[in-house]
Design a protein around this motif. Structure first.
Motif, PDB file in Angstrom:
ATOM      1  N   GLY A  34       0.773  -1.240   0.000  1.00  0.00           N
ATOM      2  CA  GLY A  34       0.000   0.000   0.000  1.00  0.00           C
ATOM      3  C   GLY A  34       0.802   1.286   0.000  1.00  0.00           C
ATOM      4  N   LYS A  35       2.071   1.228  -0.454  1.00  0.00           N
ATOM      5  CA  LYS A  35       2.894   2.449  -0.461  1.00  0.00           C
ATOM      6  C   LYS A  35       2.316   3.507  -1.395  1.00  0.00           C
ATOM      7  CE  LYS A  35       6.730   0.391  -1.676  1.00  0.00           C
ATOM      8  NZ  LYS A  35       6.165  -0.976  -1.826  1.00  0.00           N
ATOM      9  N   ARG A  36       1.804   3.079  -2.547  1.00  0.00           N
ATOM     10  CA  ARG A  36       1.264   4.045  -3.518  1.00  0.00           C
ATOM     11  C   ARG A  36       0.039   4.748  -2.943  1.00  0.00           C
ATOM     12  NH1 ARG A  36       1.905   5.176  -9.117  1.00  0.00           N
ATOM     13  NH2 ARG A  36       0.334   6.720  -9.669  1.00  0.00           N
ATOM     14  N   LEU A  42      -0.961  11.292   0.950  1.00  0.00           N
ATOM     15  CA  LEU A  42      -0.088  12.365   1.446  1.00  0.00           C
ATOM     16  C   LEU A  42      -0.002  13.492   0.410  1.00  0.00           C
ATOM     17  CD1 LEU A  42       1.790  13.435   3.634  1.00  0.00           C
ATOM     18  CD2 LEU A  42       3.658  12.089   2.611  1.00  0.00           C
ATOM     19  N   MET A  43       0.043  13.133  -0.860  1.00  0.00           N
ATOM     20  CA  MET A  43       0.074  14.134  -1.931  1.00  0.00           C
ATOM     21  C   MET A  43      -1.166  15.034  -1.859  1.00  0.00           C
ATOM     22  SD  MET A  43       0.622  13.341  -5.971  1.00  0.00           S
ATOM     23  CE  MET A  43      -0.856  12.338  -6.183  1.00  0.00           C
ATOM     24  N   ALA A  44      -2.332  14.402  -1.675  1.00  0.00           N
ATOM     25  CA  ALA A  44      -3.576  15.171  -1.569  1.00  0.00           C
ATOM     26  C   ALA A  44      -3.549  16.091  -0.354  1.00  0.00           C
ATOM     27  CB  ALA A  44      -4.764  14.217  -1.484  1.00  0.00           C
ATOM     28  N   ARG A  45      -3.027  15.585   0.758  1.00  0.00           N
ATOM     29  CA  ARG A  45      -2.936  16.371   2.000  1.00  0.00           C
ATOM     30  C   ARG A  45      -1.996  17.569   1.825  1.00  0.00           C
ATOM     31  NH1 ARG A  45      -1.913  19.218   5.568  1.00  0.00           N
ATOM     32  NH2 ARG A  45      -2.042  18.943   7.837  1.00  0.00           N
ATOM     33  N   LEU A 112       6.856   9.766  -7.671  1.00  0.00           N
ATOM     34  CA  LEU A 112       7.672   8.979  -8.608  1.00  0.00           C
ATOM     35  C   LEU A 112       7.649   7.515  -8.181  1.00  0.00           C
ATOM     36  CD1 LEU A 112      11.263  10.030  -9.749  1.00  0.00           C
ATOM     37  CD2 LEU A 112      10.582   7.668  -9.531  1.00  0.00           C
ATOM     38  N   GLU A 113       7.207   6.637  -9.087  1.00  0.00           N
ATOM     39  CA  GLU A 113       7.146   5.205  -8.759  1.00  0.00           C
ATOM     40  C   GLU A 113       7.329   4.354 -10.010  1.00  0.00           C
ATOM     41  OE1 GLU A 113       4.183   1.815  -6.870  1.00  0.00           O
ATOM     42  OE2 GLU A 113       3.349   3.498  -7.969  1.00  0.00           O
ATOM     43  N   PRO A 114       8.115   3.263  -9.924  1.00  0.00           N
ATOM     44  CA  PRO A 114       9.038   2.935  -8.840  1.00  0.00           C
ATOM     45  C   PRO A 114      10.381   3.619  -9.081  1.00  0.00           C
ATOM     46  CG  PRO A 114       8.954   1.115 -10.390  1.00  0.00           C
ATOM     47  CD  PRO A 114       8.027   2.181 -10.917  1.00  0.00           C
ATOM     48  N   THR A 115      10.977   4.099  -8.039  1.00  0.00           N
ATOM     49  CA  THR A 115      12.222   4.867  -8.168  1.00  0.00           C
ATOM     50  C   THR A 115      13.326   4.036  -8.809  1.00  0.00           C
ATOM     51  OG1 THR A 115      11.561   6.035  -6.166  1.00  0.00           O
ATOM     52  CG2 THR A 115      13.813   6.352  -6.880  1.00  0.00           C
ATOM     53  N   GLU A 116      13.340   2.730  -8.528  1.00  0.00           N
ATOM     54  CA  GLU A 116      14.402   1.871  -9.077  1.00  0.00           C
ATOM     55  C   GLU A 116      14.258   1.645 -10.585  1.00  0.00           C
ATOM     56  OE1 GLU A 116      11.345  -0.807  -7.002  1.00  0.00           O
ATOM     57  OE2 GLU A 116      12.430   1.039  -6.547  1.00  0.00           O
ATOM     58  N   ALA A 117      13.133   2.111 -11.170  1.00  0.00           N
ATOM     59  CA  ALA A 117      12.960   1.964 -12.628  1.00  0.00           C
ATOM     60  C   ALA A 117      13.774   2.998 -13.410  1.00  0.00           C
ATOM     61  CB  ALA A 117      11.486   2.078 -13.001  1.00  0.00           C
ATOM     62  N   MET A 118      14.308   4.012 -12.721  1.00  0.00           N
ATOM     63  CA  MET A 118      15.123   5.009 -13.430  1.00  0.00           C
ATOM     64  C   MET A 118      16.432   4.378 -13.878  1.00  0.00           C
ATOM     65  SD  MET A 118      14.784   8.624 -11.367  1.00  0.00           S
ATOM     66  CE  MET A 118      15.349   7.968  -9.790  1.00  0.00           C
ATOM     67  N   LEU A 141       9.039   9.720  -3.367  1.00  0.00           N
ATOM     68  CA  LEU A 141       9.613   8.624  -4.138  1.00  0.00           C
ATOM     69  C   LEU A 141       9.172   7.300  -3.518  1.00  0.00           C
ATOM     70  CD1 LEU A 141      11.356  11.095  -4.936  1.00  0.00           C
ATOM     71  CD2 LEU A 141      13.337   9.582  -4.992  1.00  0.00           C
ATOM     72  N   ILE A 142       8.746   6.368  -4.354  1.00  0.00           N
ATOM     73  CA  ILE A 142       8.302   5.054  -3.879  1.00  0.00           C
ATOM     74  C   ILE A 142       9.269   4.009  -4.417  1.00  0.00           C
ATOM     75  CG2 ILE A 142       6.453   3.329  -3.964  1.00  0.00           C
ATOM     76  CD1 ILE A 142       4.491   5.654  -4.446  1.00  0.00           C
ATOM     77  N   SER A 143       9.722   3.123  -3.541  1.00  0.00           N
ATOM     78  CA  SER A 143      10.638   2.068  -3.988  1.00  0.00           C
ATOM     79  C   SER A 143      10.252   0.731  -3.379  1.00  0.00           C
ATOM     80  CB  SER A 143      12.080   2.412  -3.605  1.00  0.00           C
ATOM     81  OG  SER A 143      12.928   1.332  -3.941  1.00  0.00           O
ATOM     82  N   HIS A 144      10.183  -0.284  -4.236  1.00  0.00           N
ATOM     83  CA  HIS A 144       9.953  -1.656  -3.773  1.00  0.00           C
ATOM     84  C   HIS A 144      11.288  -2.363  -3.520  1.00  0.00           C
ATOM     85  CE1 HIS A 144       6.115  -0.574  -5.389  1.00  0.00           C
ATOM     86  NE2 HIS A 144       6.509  -0.683  -6.633  1.00  0.00           N
ATOM     87  N   GLN A 145      12.373  -1.820  -4.082  1.00  0.00           N
ATOM     88  CA  GLN A 145      13.696  -2.429  -3.940  1.00  0.00           C
ATOM     89  C   GLN A 145      14.744  -1.336  -3.721  1.00  0.00           C
ATOM     90  OE1 GLN A 145      13.204  -4.458  -7.854  1.00  0.00           O
ATOM     91  NE2 GLN A 145      13.869  -6.285  -6.771  1.00  0.00           N
ATOM     92  N   PRO A 146      14.786  -0.753  -2.518  1.00  0.00           N
ATOM     93  CA  PRO A 146      15.700   0.371  -2.283  1.00  0.00           C
ATOM     94  C   PRO A 146      17.177   0.007  -2.446  1.00  0.00           C
ATOM     95  CG  PRO A 146      14.669  -0.373  -0.228  1.00  0.00           C
ATOM     96  CD  PRO A 146      13.956  -1.057  -1.341  1.00  0.00           C
ATOM     97  N   SER A 147      17.506  -1.295  -2.353  1.00  0.00           N
ATOM     98  CA  SER A 147      18.910  -1.706  -2.517  1.00  0.00           C
ATOM     99  C   SER A 147      19.400  -1.427  -3.943  1.00  0.00           C
ATOM    100  CB  SER A 147      19.070  -3.195  -2.204  1.00  0.00           C
ATOM    101  OG  SER A 147      18.273  -3.972  -3.070  1.00  0.00           O
ATOM    102  N   ARG A 148      18.462  -1.238  -4.877  1.00  0.00           N
ATOM    103  CA  ARG A 148      18.849  -0.977  -6.270  1.00  0.00           C
ATOM    104  C   ARG A 148      19.040   0.510  -6.565  1.00  0.00           C
ATOM    105  NH1 ARG A 148      14.642  -3.531 -10.118  1.00  0.00           N
ATOM    106  NH2 ARG A 148      16.104  -2.722 -11.657  1.00  0.00           N
ATOM    107  N   LEU A 149      18.823   1.357  -5.559  1.00  0.00           N
ATOM    108  CA  LEU A 149      18.928   2.807  -5.782  1.00  0.00           C
ATOM    109  C   LEU A 149      20.349   3.301  -5.554  1.00  0.00           C
ATOM    110  CD1 LEU A 149      15.707   4.067  -3.950  1.00  0.00           C
ATOM    111  CD2 LEU A 149      15.967   3.400  -6.343  1.00  0.00           C
ATOM    112  N   LEU A 150      20.702   4.367  -6.265  1.00  0.00           N
ATOM    113  CA  LEU A 150      22.004   5.001  -6.026  1.00  0.00           C
ATOM    114  C   LEU A 150      22.062   5.526  -4.585  1.00  0.00           C
ATOM    115  CD1 LEU A 150      22.450   7.248  -9.217  1.00  0.00           C
ATOM    116  CD2 LEU A 150      23.638   5.118  -8.706  1.00  0.00           C
TER     117      LEU A 150
END
Length: 330
Positions: A34-36, A42-45, A112-118, A141-150
């Motif tokens: 449910g991250k999205r 939160l975006m709406a808020r 931005l989702e998923p961040t690791e898709a960049m 930023l939403i990430s399902h696999q943060p280990s793949r991020l810079l």
């Protein structure tokens, strides 16, 4: 607007209740929790002109524009096609948005989702906006696999782990979402989704239990030499490749666990328990470890959308799998 999921209540109160917001949040955790939905709420808020406590009011001009998908101060960045990378040109559009003045006089919010898709160029293009966002801008930023991020992406965000609900909470939620299923079927479905209830719901919609039955039946026939690896690989063309690799990685891990513990309670789902036990008893541990290493390497290629021939890859997998209980090195 939908309520936050029951397992997100504490996190929502913490995020929405902040008097000052960071310029960038990284919401991370397994897929299907449910991250999205949390980020959109939160975006709406953050965009709402007259917030009602922890929530957007739903009635102001900003809320109406957001609901209609025409909010000028809202930017959503996703892959142009499912499972494709986010390209540098898309990020450049985001950067142009960030430097503009908010048209409604409040905040600008990027999701931005998923961040690791960049890809690497896209991630590097985002760094300056993360470091010095222009005006009153918040990036989610939403990430399902943060280990793949810079590391440089992660270090510029407030990193917020999103909770994976416990089994009891997940099963209670699934009972409401899938009342037609038996409790035993929901248990099995949640296990197949690695404990993520929303992933379980998506898997059910794509027919995962039928797909699993097809895969298990094929593996059993393969080990009994009732079907050749090439024939089975061809028959599995319609099954999702990542799902198959997830299952084989799971099975090889269960084989290793049983070899180390001899604990029959840790043999996994009922459909493969006897197979796992048989292979654990018959296969040298060194070969199981080699198989695990190969599977993990290939699974990363599948996740990374490498240019693979699925049928040839599955045939290679099945040839090795069939050889495990014989102790034959191929």
């Amino acid at each position: 607007m939908a309520d936050v999921y029951p397992w997100q209540t504490g996190l929502w109160q913490q995020l929405a209740g902040r008097s000052q917001h960071a310029h960038a949040y990284l919401l991370h955790g397994p897929a299907g929790i449910g991250k999205r939905a949390l980020a959109e709420r939160l975006m709406a808020r953050l965009l709402c002109l007259s917030p009602n406590g922890l929530d957007a009011c739903g009635n102001c001009k900003s809320c109406h524009l957001l609901a209609a998908g025409t909010h000028p101060d809202n930017f959503v960045l996703e892959p142009e096609e499912a499972d494709k990378p986010i390209k540098v040109d898309q990020v450049r559009e985001l950067v142009e948005f960030v430097v503009q003045t908010a048209q409604l006089g409040g905040r600008k919010v990027v999701l931005l989702e998923p961040t690791e898709a960049m890809n690497l160029n896209a991630a590097n293009a985002l760094l300056k906006s993360l470091e010095e966002p222009s005006g009153n801008t918040v990036l989610l930023l939403i990430s399902h696999q943060p280990s793949r991020l810079l590391p440089t992406i992660k270090s510029r965000c407030v990193q917020q782990a999103c909770p994976l609900p416990g089994q009891a909470v997940s099963l209670e939620w699934l009972a409401t979402a899938l009342p037609e299923m038996s409790a035993e079927e929901r248990d099995e479905l949640l296990a197949l989704a690695a404990g993520s209830p929303l992933a379980a719901l998506r898997l059910q919609e794509q027919g995962v239990r039928e797909q699993r039955a097809q895969a298990v039946d094929g593996v059993k026939k393969l080990l009994k030499q009732q079907i050749a690896p090439s024939q089975l690989a061809e028959g599995w063309k319609a099954l999702p490749l990542k799902l198959l690799f997830d299952w084989f990685c799971d099975w090889v891990q269960l084989i290793l666990r049983y070899q180390l513990t001899q604990d029959e309670a840790g043999l996994g789902l009922a459909d493969m328990r006897k197979v796992v036990q048989y292979m654990a008893d018959k296969t040298p541990q060194a070969q199981v470890l080699a198989m695990q290493s190969w599977l993990l390497e290939q699974r990363q290629k599948v996740i990374g959308k490498a240019n693979l021939n699925p049928v040839l890859l599955l045939e290679a997998l099945l040839v090795q799998w069939a050889a495990l209980p014989t102790g034959d090195r191929r």
